[in-house]
Design a protein around this motif. Sequence first.
Motif, mmCIF file in Angstrom:
data_model
loop_
_atom_site.group_PDB
_atom_site.id
_atom_site.type_symbol
_atom_site.label_atom_id
_atom_site.label_comp_id
_atom_site.label_asym_id
_atom_site.label_seq_id
_atom_site.Cartn_x
_atom_site.Cartn_y
_atom_site.Cartn_z
ATOM 1 N N VAL A 1261 87.591 30.073 13.328
ATOM 2 C CA VAL A 1261 86.285 30.136 13.949
ATOM 3 C C VAL A 1261 85.388 30.953 13.020
ATOM 4 C CG1 VAL A 1261 86.827 32.203 15.275
ATOM 5 C CG2 VAL A 1261 85.056 30.659 16.099
ATOM 6 N N GLU A 1262 84.112 30.613 12.936
ATOM 7 C CA GLU A 1262 83.241 31.302 12.001
ATOM 8 C C GLU A 1262 81.861 31.470 12.606
ATOM 9 O OE1 GLU A 1262 81.730 27.420 9.400
ATOM 10 O OE2 GLU A 1262 83.277 28.727 8.573
ATOM 11 N N CYS A 1263 81.067 32.347 11.978
ATOM 12 C CA CYS A 1263 79.712 32.605 12.423
ATOM 13 C C CYS A 1263 78.894 33.088 11.228
ATOM 14 C CB CYS A 1263 79.673 33.618 13.563
ATOM 15 S SG CYS A 1263 80.104 35.280 13.035
ATOM 16 N N LYS A 1264 77.583 33.134 11.393
ATOM 17 C CA LYS A 1264 76.671 33.612 10.359
ATOM 18 C C LYS A 1264 76.163 34.988 10.752
ATOM 19 C CE LYS A 1264 75.036 29.070 8.713
ATOM 20 N NZ LYS A 1264 73.847 28.228 8.507
ATOM 21 N N LEU A 1265 76.080 35.875 9.766
ATOM 22 C CA LEU A 1265 75.598 37.226 9.974
ATOM 23 C C LEU A 1265 74.401 37.462 9.071
ATOM 24 C CD1 LEU A 1265 75.923 40.030 11.283
ATOM 25 C CD2 LEU A 1265 77.355 40.655 9.335
ATOM 26 N N GLU A 1266 73.291 37.848 9.694
ATOM 27 C CA GLU A 1266 72.074 38.150 8.943
ATOM 28 C C GLU A 1266 71.818 39.640 9.029
ATOM 29 O OE1 GLU A 1266 67.241 37.314 9.043
ATOM 30 O OE2 GLU A 1266 68.564 36.359 10.508
ATOM 31 N N VAL A 1267 71.612 40.285 7.861
ATOM 32 C CA VAL A 1267 71.357 41.722 7.809
ATOM 33 C C VAL A 1267 69.908 41.919 7.396
ATOM 34 C CG1 VAL A 1267 72.035 43.910 6.828
ATOM 35 C CG2 VAL A 1267 73.759 42.164 7.231
ATOM 36 N N ARG A 1268 69.114 42.449 8.322
ATOM 37 C CA ARG A 1268 67.702 42.666 8.044
ATOM 38 C C ARG A 1268 67.489 44.072 7.521
ATOM 39 N NH1 ARG A 1268 65.145 42.245 13.316
ATOM 40 N NH2 ARG A 1268 67.216 42.622 14.156
ATOM 41 N N PRO A 1269 66.617 44.243 6.515
ATOM 42 C CA PRO A 1269 66.372 45.599 5.972
ATOM 43 C C PRO A 1269 65.558 46.412 6.973
ATOM 44 C CG PRO A 1269 64.938 44.013 4.914
ATOM 45 C CD PRO A 1269 65.869 43.182 5.743
ATOM 46 N N GLN A 1270 65.705 47.751 6.866
ATOM 47 C CA GLN A 1270 64.957 48.656 7.718
ATOM 48 C C GLN A 1270 63.500 48.700 7.286
ATOM 49 O OE1 GLN A 1270 66.679 52.493 7.857
ATOM 50 N NE2 GLN A 1270 68.592 51.807 8.800
ATOM 51 N N ILE A 1271 62.605 48.869 8.209
ATOM 52 C CA ILE A 1271 61.168 48.983 7.910
ATOM 53 C C ILE A 1271 60.855 50.440 7.666
ATOM 54 C CG2 ILE A 1271 58.859 48.589 8.768
ATOM 55 C CD1 ILE A 1271 59.972 46.351 10.509
ATOM 56 N N ALA A 1272 60.323 50.734 6.516
ATOM 57 C CA ALA A 1272 60.028 52.133 6.166
ATOM 58 C C ALA A 1272 58.958 52.690 7.097
ATOM 59 C CB ALA A 1272 59.564 52.214 4.703
ATOM 60 N N ARG A 1273 58.943 54.023 7.253
ATOM 61 C CA ARG A 1273 57.991 54.661 8.166
ATOM 62 C C ARG A 1273 56.555 54.465 7.670
ATOM 63 N NH1 ARG A 1273 60.888 60.441 9.708
ATOM 64 N NH2 ARG A 1273 62.787 59.515 10.656
ATOM 65 N N GLU A 1274 56.399 54.482 6.324
ATOM 66 C CA GLU A 1274 55.041 54.311 5.792
ATOM 67 C C GLU A 1274 54.506 52.931 6.124
ATOM 68 O OE1 GLU A 1274 57.541 55.436 4.304
ATOM 69 O OE2 GLU A 1274 57.069 57.518 3.769
ATOM 70 N N GLU A 1275 55.396 51.933 6.072
ATOM 71 C CA GLU A 1275 54.947 50.584 6.404
ATOM 72 C C GLU A 1275 54.549 50.484 7.869
ATOM 73 O OE1 GLU A 1275 57.996 47.956 5.324
ATOM 74 O OE2 GLU A 1275 57.953 48.378 3.175
#
Length: 1281
Positions: A1261-1275
């Motif tokens: 069995v398999e799945c997809k994993l997406e890793v989103r980057p953190q949004i910086a405080r300045e942004e």
Amino acid sequence: MPEPVKKAVSAFTKKPKTQEAEEGSSVVFEAVTEKPDAKVKWQCNSKDIASGNKYAIAANGNKHSLTITAVTKEDANVYAVIAGGSKVKFELKVVEKPAAPAETPTEGPGVSSVEPEQVSAPPAAAPTGEETAAPAHDAPPAEDEQPPDTRQDLTGLFTEKPQSGEVTVGENITFVAKVNAESLLKKPTIKWFKGKWMDLASKSGKHLQLKEMYDRNTKVYTFEMHIIAAKANFAGAYRCEVSSRDKFDSCNFELAVHEARAVEGLDIRTAFRRTSEAGKKRSGPSTSSTDGNEDSGELDFSTLLKKREAVQVSAEPDVDVWEILSHAPPSEFEKIAFQYGITDLRGMLKRLKKMKKEEKKSAAFLKKLDPAYQVTKGHKIKLAVEVANPDVDVKWLKNGQEIHPTGSKYIFESVGNMRYLTINHCSLADDAAYCCVVGEEKCTTELFVKEPPVLIVKNLEDQMVMKGERVELECEVSEEGANVKWEKDGVELTRDESFKYRFKKDGCKHILIINEATKEDCGHYKVKTNGGESMAELLVQEKELEVYQSIADLTVKAKDQAVFKCEVSDENVRGTWYKNGVEVKPDARINITHIGRIHKLTIDDVKPEDEGDYNFVPDGYAFNLSAKLNFLEVKIDYVPRQDPPKIHLDCLGRTAESTIVVVAGNKLRLDVPITGDPAPTVVWTKGEKASSVKPDGEEKGRLTTSWTLKDGEVVTEGDGRVHVETTKGHCVFTIEGTERQDEGVYSVVVRNPAGEDTADINVKVVDVPDPPQAPRILSVGEDSCIVQWDPPQFDGGQPIIGYVLERKKKKSYRWMRLNFDPYPETTYEAKRMIEGVPYEMRVYAVNSIGMSRHSPASQPFVPVAPTSEPIGLCVDDISDTSISLKWRRPERIGSAELEGYGVEYCKEGTDEWIPAIQGLTERTSMIIRDLSTGDKLQFRVRAYNMAGPSAPATLAQPVTIREIMQRPKIWLPRNLRQTLIKKVGDTVNLMIPFQGKPRPKVTWSKDGEPLSPSFANVRNSEVDTILFIRKTDRKHSGKYDLQVQIENVEDTASVYLQIVDLPGPPEALKIMDVWGFNVALEWKLPKDNGNCEITGYTIQKADKKTMEWFTVYDQYRRTNCVVSDLIMGNEYVFRVFSMNLVGLSPEACNTKDSAYIQKTGIDYKPPSYKEHDFSEAPKFTHPLVNRSIIAGYSATLSCSVRGIPKPKVTWYKNKMDITNEAKYRMLSKQGVLTLEIRKPCPFDGGVYMCKAVNDSGEDTVECKLEVRPQIAREEKKDDKK
């Protein structure tokens, strides 16, 4: 995976069934065995059948048959076929030729006739094979055996559970449940349910009443559910639940409601028409089954509808309205109701909904487990379920894990449709959730194991120790390994880092150890268990060194030996000797010894320089013992002529007349230096008592001792205590172990021819004082007492310094000292005692010599405090000249016995309280007479005990003495509101109080007839009436009516009396069958039930050789049973006693015949089974799910897999094995697989796959994993702007 537990399998794959045959015809019974070589035996009425003209037995492989030719009525018997351990019964019914049915009357169309065998069968007998449905003939052979007794002991809160019952429509029935509240902290809560969910508390009214009672003496709650005027729809399953904090118990029972059978068939539409006969024609099995199950909680409201004229029903063919409604859409319901004349459509739709729900009932279970069971630790419990298919296999689970047979812990039984799990020797580990699984269905229950209370067998004892000593507080409990809790002054003790307290367990003994006691350890120590507690007091005193013997002054001569000796209380104390302030060092002449409590300083060959003051200083104590050594210098002057005798006593610096004090028991030594030439004669006298010492001039001048008798008693050596010695220049008078009578003036007279000299020595003997008399207890308090005693008659010759007191608990042997410093007074207040515990006191007298023997113990006393004030003071009755008061006992009595109550009154406006009676009254009510009419009086009541009066209980306001009119009212006691049951010969004494003024007229009647004085005695008073029957008989059973009347106003009450007796013996005890080691018995109900219900039977067996009877079953409920485990080769007879509420029947019903257990030589061959293959390829039951996560936050991927054997799991990322990478953590628990990704970064995104592999296959069995980057405080701030 181990093979699941299976029940015993029948030896037959096809069993013979009951058949009917006409006279003269032939009939064939066929049976097929599982094994072709099985030995089969046929029986008729438990007797073996052999082939002959009548019977033909055939066997072909595993097929066996029995043919009966020329059937007659005598062949209508019970037959059986036996193969191995299986036995199947069947019957042959013989019917007459076809001409016979024409004579049988019919009751109408559609009603089948009932066979005579079925009509004559007793209702209590177990159903036979022909009476059940067709599938019942395929039941396993175990169906003919008696199922085991599944009744459980009362292991929960119930002491009496409600029992199933039967009632006829329109009659009443009562269900009773009893709960013992002795171990409960609060009142139990009870709920009555009908079906699964309907709470009957909301249905109380005309047909249902719920009551509860409480008996303060036995502490038992009685809960009753009364069903009044029962209806057909009241039948069904009921449940009673009781709970109290963390305790819970429940019980299921059933109610069967019987109706008279109607001749006509059931027209379902008549149940919903507004006709006057609708309620009278409902009958038949369909109605009772619908009303008695899930919808049994509904109350019948159709009778509330307005009655109309009967509607004529056309004689059209019957239409099944239920079938039409079940298949019709909801929009057509009203049309169908109008078409078929249905007016109660709402009620019909409710029942239709219930019918649909019934289809979802369990198909595997006929009876499930109760919601919860409770058992005491160490006992056993049997869980029972009833399954629909008798051949089905069941599995038992504990907390989700399958239970396997391990020794004698778990016992699995399969008897017919019943499945049993017996758990022996229940422990706390058996407290779990249990589940019985049949295919895909299961039923669960909770088992609660109750630990029995731990009792304290040996209590703690008070102790008094010195500072620094080791303390051991010991108690003994009733069970080994039990947990106890120690407390000091209410604070729990635990092991701390300093190891101040140590807790020791030795079997049933528990010991609290304090290594070095300090003053802070004083207090009350308590040990607690879940079944009791014990308390003791610990007193710690500072060490005080006591001097048992002090050193004494010595006077010695040159070359003699001087010995200083002292004795102290502590043998471990060392000390230092000083002479004139300088420490004495041991040398050749000086020896210092320390043996136990005795310290010695010995000086040999005394010299003049040894004279001085000697001191002994104990180490660590601020005091010393001192004495003086006097050196006696003897000057010898040569006098050629005779010298007169001379007594030299001035060497001590005293006059010739001296006083010597000696302690009783010590040695008295009077050493008198004398001179004289020739050697003088020495005469010692005490008063006029004398002894003399004379010289013997013929033997080199040595002095010889001679005794002279004078007036009075002579002091001699006769008793071994008195010794007189003479040496050159000295005369020594010694008394060993001085006594009080040795006190007096001793005179010494020395004579020779040149003259004489005399000296008087006053000897005073001092001793410890005599013991005081037994102390007296002047008064007691809640935790104290005041004790007084008289001084001793003899003070020992020294003034009394003070007294030492001791106390002990009456049942203890350990005395505890209350003071260490002598107490100068003769009255003492002892404190810190436990209220309610008997104590004794004793006293010691102390003077400068020591402590006397203890006095006799005082009379036992109990520290008590006054009670609290009486409660509930009120006016019970009042007249023109008297008043009746009543009150209740004080809430707090204390440990002292309540002596009585004092009642006082005073007139309004005065402070003078006048006693109502002289002395005290023990009753909680009083009538005060001879009062003045119209006076306003205030009343008060005080309780008295050993400690004195309590606070007064006073009426809220003054009472005016004036009579008040009162209507008649009967106060029927609660125990008489239900049927009173008495045994034959018992005495009946019913006291029923009532009220009414003036005195009412009382009338008794029985069953509507006036009560005859010869039948029962009646005594009436102003406030109650008594019905007395000295010796009851059955004729006294019935309804007794009581009427209380004042003029035209009356009140009535009824009492129901039931007189019961021992039942008669059962009837017609027969041996129905004998096979193997088993015998089947059957009997009928006794003719005389003793006027109450038969509660059971006692079945006994006896070997005909010995005729010793042994009980097989006790309190057995049915009228048939199977006696098992009989001994092969023995012949047995049986008897049965009936039992009711009173006891066993005086006589038993014996079997006319005996049962012989035949010896068989059949070898049992256990069946062989093909081992089941449980292997299963891996399969993911829950797949992985695509996820989107934020970088830097740990995440998990989860799935679940099953497979046998357990598959090997491997994780992949983008088809790369990540098993050995430290960033990932793989977990597996109960088939749930979890992959934990620690602080992922964007590079950890991708396709993750989980692969499970075992010997039977694999799955992924398999799945997809997406890793989103953190949004910086300045942004984030820029976005906000």
